[in-house]
Design a protein around this motif. Structure first.
Motif, PDB file in Angstrom:
ATOM      1  N   GLU A  32      11.600  -7.840   4.854  1.00 32.81           N
ATOM      2  CA  GLU A  32      12.871  -7.118   4.792  1.00 32.81           C
ATOM      3  C   GLU A  32      13.281  -6.921   3.334  1.00 32.81           C
ATOM      4  O   GLU A  32      13.195  -7.833   2.519  1.00 32.81           O
ATOM      5  CB  GLU A  32      13.959  -7.884   5.542  1.00 32.81           C
ATOM      6  N   GLY A  33      13.705  -5.704   3.022  1.00 33.19           N
ATOM      7  CA  GLY A  33      14.172  -5.414   1.670  1.00 33.19           C
ATOM      8  C   GLY A  33      13.046  -5.128   0.685  1.00 33.19           C
ATOM      9  O   GLY A  33      13.297  -4.842  -0.486  1.00 33.19           O
ATOM     10  N   GLU A  34      11.816  -5.167   1.159  1.00 37.05           N
ATOM     11  CA  GLU A  34      10.684  -4.960   0.266  1.00 37.05           C
ATOM     12  C   GLU A  34      10.421  -3.460   0.068  1.00 37.05           C
ATOM     13  O   GLU A  34      10.685  -2.657   0.957  1.00 37.05           O
ATOM     14  CB  GLU A  34       9.439  -5.619   0.864  1.00 37.05           C
ATOM     15  N   PHE A  35       9.916  -3.109  -1.114  1.00 37.26           N
ATOM     16  CA  PHE A  35       9.518  -1.729  -1.385  1.00 37.26           C
ATOM     17  C   PHE A  35       8.005  -1.712  -1.568  1.00 37.26           C
ATOM     18  O   PHE A  35       7.489  -2.338  -2.486  1.00 37.26           O
ATOM     19  CB  PHE A  35      10.212  -1.224  -2.660  1.00 37.26           C
ATOM     20  N   VAL A  36       7.293  -1.047  -0.691  1.00 33.68           N
ATOM     21  CA  VAL A  36       5.829  -0.994  -0.817  1.00 33.68           C
ATOM     22  C   VAL A  36       5.363   0.454  -0.899  1.00 33.68           C
ATOM     23  O   VAL A  36       6.087   1.369  -0.523  1.00 33.68           O
ATOM     24  CB  VAL A  36       5.118  -1.676   0.374  1.00 33.68           C
ATOM     25  N   GLU A 198       3.399   6.102 -10.089  1.00 35.48           N
ATOM     26  CA  GLU A 198       4.620   6.083  -9.298  1.00 35.48           C
ATOM     27  C   GLU A 198       4.646   4.849  -8.390  1.00 35.48           C
ATOM     28  O   GLU A 198       5.674   4.166  -8.273  1.00 35.48           O
ATOM     29  CB  GLU A 198       4.655   7.355  -8.451  1.00 35.48           C
ATOM     30  N   ALA A 199       3.497   4.561  -7.773  1.00 33.00           N
ATOM     31  CA  ALA A 199       3.405   3.399  -6.876  1.00 33.00           C
ATOM     32  C   ALA A 199       3.707   2.111  -7.645  1.00 33.00           C
ATOM     33  O   ALA A 199       4.475   1.262  -7.189  1.00 33.00           O
ATOM     34  CB  ALA A 199       2.025   3.340  -6.236  1.00 33.00           C
ATOM     35  N   ILE A 200       3.102   1.970  -8.832  1.00 40.76           N
ATOM     36  CA  ILE A 200       3.320   0.750  -9.627  1.00 40.76           C
ATOM     37  C   ILE A 200       4.778   0.659 -10.068  1.00 40.76           C
ATOM     38  O   ILE A 200       5.409  -0.392  -9.982  1.00 40.76           O
ATOM     39  CB  ILE A 200       2.412   0.737 -10.880  1.00 40.76           C
ATOM     40  N   ALA A 201       5.301   1.802 -10.523  1.00 33.86           N
ATOM     41  CA  ALA A 201       6.647   1.801 -11.092  1.00 33.86           C
ATOM     42  C   ALA A 201       7.711   1.437 -10.061  1.00 33.86           C
ATOM     43  O   ALA A 201       8.714   0.825 -10.387  1.00 33.86           O
ATOM     44  CB  ALA A 201       6.957   3.176 -11.687  1.00 33.86           C
ATOM     45  N   MET A 202       7.484   1.821  -8.805  1.00 33.30           N
ATOM     46  CA  MET A 202       8.550   1.664  -7.819  1.00 33.30           C
ATOM     47  C   MET A 202       8.404   0.465  -6.900  1.00 33.30           C
ATOM     48  O   MET A 202       9.390  -0.043  -6.392  1.00 33.30           O
ATOM     49  CB  MET A 202       8.653   2.943  -6.967  1.00 33.30           C
ATOM     50  N   SER A 203       7.149   0.008  -6.661  1.00 31.47           N
ATOM     51  CA  SER A 203       7.006  -0.925  -5.538  1.00 31.47           C
ATOM     52  C   SER A 203       6.783  -2.373  -5.955  1.00 31.47           C
ATOM     53  O   SER A 203       6.547  -2.689  -7.115  1.00 31.47           O
ATOM     54  CB  SER A 203       5.872  -0.480  -4.609  1.00 31.47           C
ATOM     55  N   PHE A 220      -2.366  -4.838  -3.529  1.00 32.30           N
ATOM     56  CA  PHE A 220      -2.085  -5.299  -4.888  1.00 32.30           C
ATOM     57  C   PHE A 220      -0.648  -5.784  -4.981  1.00 32.30           C
ATOM     58  O   PHE A 220       0.270  -5.067  -4.572  1.00 32.30           O
ATOM     59  CB  PHE A 220      -2.272  -4.167  -5.912  1.00 32.30           C
ATOM     60  N   GLU A 221      -0.473  -6.980  -5.508  1.00 34.58           N
ATOM     61  CA  GLU A 221       0.876  -7.492  -5.760  1.00 34.58           C
ATOM     62  C   GLU A 221       1.247  -7.058  -7.174  1.00 34.58           C
ATOM     63  O   GLU A 221       0.507  -7.316  -8.124  1.00 34.58           O
ATOM     64  CB  GLU A 221       0.863  -9.017  -5.647  1.00 34.58           C
ATOM     65  N   ILE A 222       2.370  -6.367  -7.332  1.00 27.10           N
ATOM     66  CA  ILE A 222       2.795  -5.943  -8.673  1.00 27.10           C
ATOM     67  C   ILE A 222       3.430  -7.147  -9.372  1.00 27.10           C
ATOM     68  O   ILE A 222       4.252  -7.834  -8.767  1.00 27.10           O
ATOM     69  CB  ILE A 222       3.811  -4.786  -8.591  1.00 27.10           C
TER      70      ILE A 222
END
Lengths: 255, 264
Positions: A32-36, A198-203, A220-222
């Motif tokens: 919950e609350g995660e951005f992937v 974009e994926a790295i920057a946001m998630s 991948f865990e950022i």
């Protein structure tokens, strides 16, 4: 505790001449609350998977759970879906566009105007309620589309390449706005994109899919120091290019 | 500098507009003047081709004895009702077809046949079935535009970008809500453009209907004038039809401007 759970999702499209397998055995959990983000080459079934999560059509096999409830057509969770383009209705004012979801769900009419105004304020377009979509720029329209998505207070946001039709500057600004807004509302979100940056920057996590048929290849865990930053600042951070290289190499290896 | 150039450009536009208007008026004058002249010089047969002055005299005569208002009124009423009925029914059938893709698949060849068939050929059957009166003439005016409206509007319904519907489906919209909020408003421009076609078609249907059966109306006047060899009457009726058909078309165009204003 997972918020969204995909349990052994398979999906095939049938035509009169062939059956095409687009998704094979997808299992994943999102908190919950995660951005992937979902990334992968074309034909990896990202958009199909998003539609299944949205409950637009059922998967051939497998189950989707959102907040413990199973998702199927006619039993959709409250989801917000943003498409490549804004798809604002040109014959409706901005205010009516923002509240269309509420209207469809037949929620109380009186609060619509208040909700619309509050959201338009939130996205930095406080005075455009009575305008028509054609009077706004592409970036502004996509922001209105975000407001429309948030108006129904969805449990989860599905973003299907929402920045791909924008110019670079609008895209960077909107990325920041989306992340900021979603954090403020503590929304769970899935972003589908072609753009590794974009994926790295946001998630917080990036799911890499391989194509034909679509399978989950790697997660991948950022790094947490990047997760704290706004998308714009992530791109300036020294750790950014390392993460980019790692994901890039993995994507290349898929051919 | 820019300002003077702009003014010059505006003047150029005005000049062009005046030029176009001038020649439009010249054509009109040449047509009626030439007609009058040729008729007076007896280069064309006055009995058949009449002349503007004779047509005018007939017009005054028919207006003063009150019969013309009646005939025009009847034909206008029939045409407007036929036109509206044809468009509404066509749109309604298109809606049903959109609602049920299975039905539309089944009915497809029949629509093609009905569309290809000349509807005025059904005139005698309509008159026998519905009786010789306003009703069968209105039916004729409607019938002639129903099928083509159905086909064009249904195609427009199907052509609406599915992503608009997808937006609503993510909010859990029913089929009816999707139709009301997306499909119909997105197709308004097409529906309006079929209106323009239908204006002309309805006139055809009604005039032919009046040829066949009526004792009132402009179509009747044409047939009557033809039978008693009064071509002043025939040509007057033709001019009146041209006048009112143009007015109806203009009204539809006005409607288009109002409705489409925010649709683009």
């Amino acid at each position: 505790m997972e918020f969204l759970k995909l349990d052994h999702i398979h999906h095939s499209y049938f035509s009169s001449t062939q059956a095409k397998e687009v998704l094979r055995d997808i299992n994943l959990d999102i908190r919950e609350g995660e951005f992937v983000s979902f990334i992968g080459p074309s034909g990896c079934g990202k958009t199909t998977l998003l539609s299944i999560i949205a409950g637009l059509f059922p998967a051939t096999e497998g189950k989707v759970f959102i907040d413990g409830e199973i998702i199927a057509p006619h039993n959709q969770a409250l989801i917000g879906y943003m498409l490549q383009q804004d798809y604002l209705f040109p014959w409706k004012t901005i205010e009516d566009n923002v509240t269309i979801g509420l209207k469809i769900m037949q929620r109380d009419n009186k609060t619509h105007k208040v909700t619309a105004n509050a959201l338009l304020h939130e996205i930095g377009l406080p005075h455009v309620g009575s305008y028509y979509p054609r009077e706004l720029s592409g970036g502004m329209r996509q922001r209105v589309a975000l407001a429309r998505t948030l108006a129904v207070n969805p449990k989860i946001l599905l973003l299907d390449e929402p920045f791909s039709a924008l110019d670079y500057q609008s895209k960077l600004k909107l990325e920041d706005l989306v992340v900021e807004t979603l954090k403020a509302y503590q929304k769970t979100a899935i972003l589908v994109t072609h753009d590794i940056g974009e994926a790295i920057a946001m998630s917080e996590r990036v799911f890499l899919f391989s194509a034909n048929p679509g399978m989950l290849h790697k997660v991948f865990e950022i790094p947490s120091e990047l997760q704290q930053l706004s998308p714009f600042d992530v791109r300036q951070h020294p750790a950014y290019s390392d993460v980019f290289q790692t994901i890039w190499k993995e994507l290349e290896s898929l051919g | 500098m820019d300002n003077t150039l702009f003014k010059q450009y505006q003047q150029l536009l005005k000049k062009e507009k005046r030029f176009v208007r001038l020649y439009q008026i010249i054509i009109l004058l040449v047509f009626f003047g030439g007609w009058e002249l040729l008729s007076r010089l007896e280069w064309i047969d006055r009995l058949i081709f009449s002349s503007p002055t004779y047509v005018w005299q007939t017009f005054i005569e028919k207006v003063s004895d009150g019969t013309l208002t009646l005939h025009v009124g009847v034909t206008l009423m029939e045409t407007i009702i036929g036109f509206i009925a044809g468009t509404l029914l066509g749109t309604l059938i298109a809606t049903v077809l959109w609602w049920s893709p299975m039905l539309s698949k089944i009915l497809d060849p029949y629509l093609v046949i009905l569309n290809a068939m000349p509807k005025v050929a059904l005139g005698p059957i309509l008159i026998v079935a519905l009786g010789p009166g306003y009703f069968s003439i209105i039916a004729m005016g409607a019938l002639i535009s129903i099928i083509i409206t159905t086909i064009v509007v249904y195609t427009a319904f199907k052509g609406v970008d599915p992503n608009y519907s997808k937006v609503l489906q993510t909010f859990g919209a029913t089929r009816w809500q999707t139709f009301k909020e997306v499909i119909l408003p997105a197709s308004f421009p097409t529906i309006i453009s079929t209106l323009k076609v239908n204006v002309g078609l309805s006139w055809v249907g009604v005039i032919v209907g009046e040829f066949l059966v009526a004792s009132k109306g402009l179509g009747y006047l044409i047939i009557y004038g033809f039978q008693v060899f009064n071509f002043n009457l025939v040509l007057m009726s033709l001019l009146i039809i041209a006048f009112f058909a143009t007015i109806m078309y203009q009204v539809v165009e006005l409607l288009e401007k109002v409705i489409i204003k925010n649709n683009g």
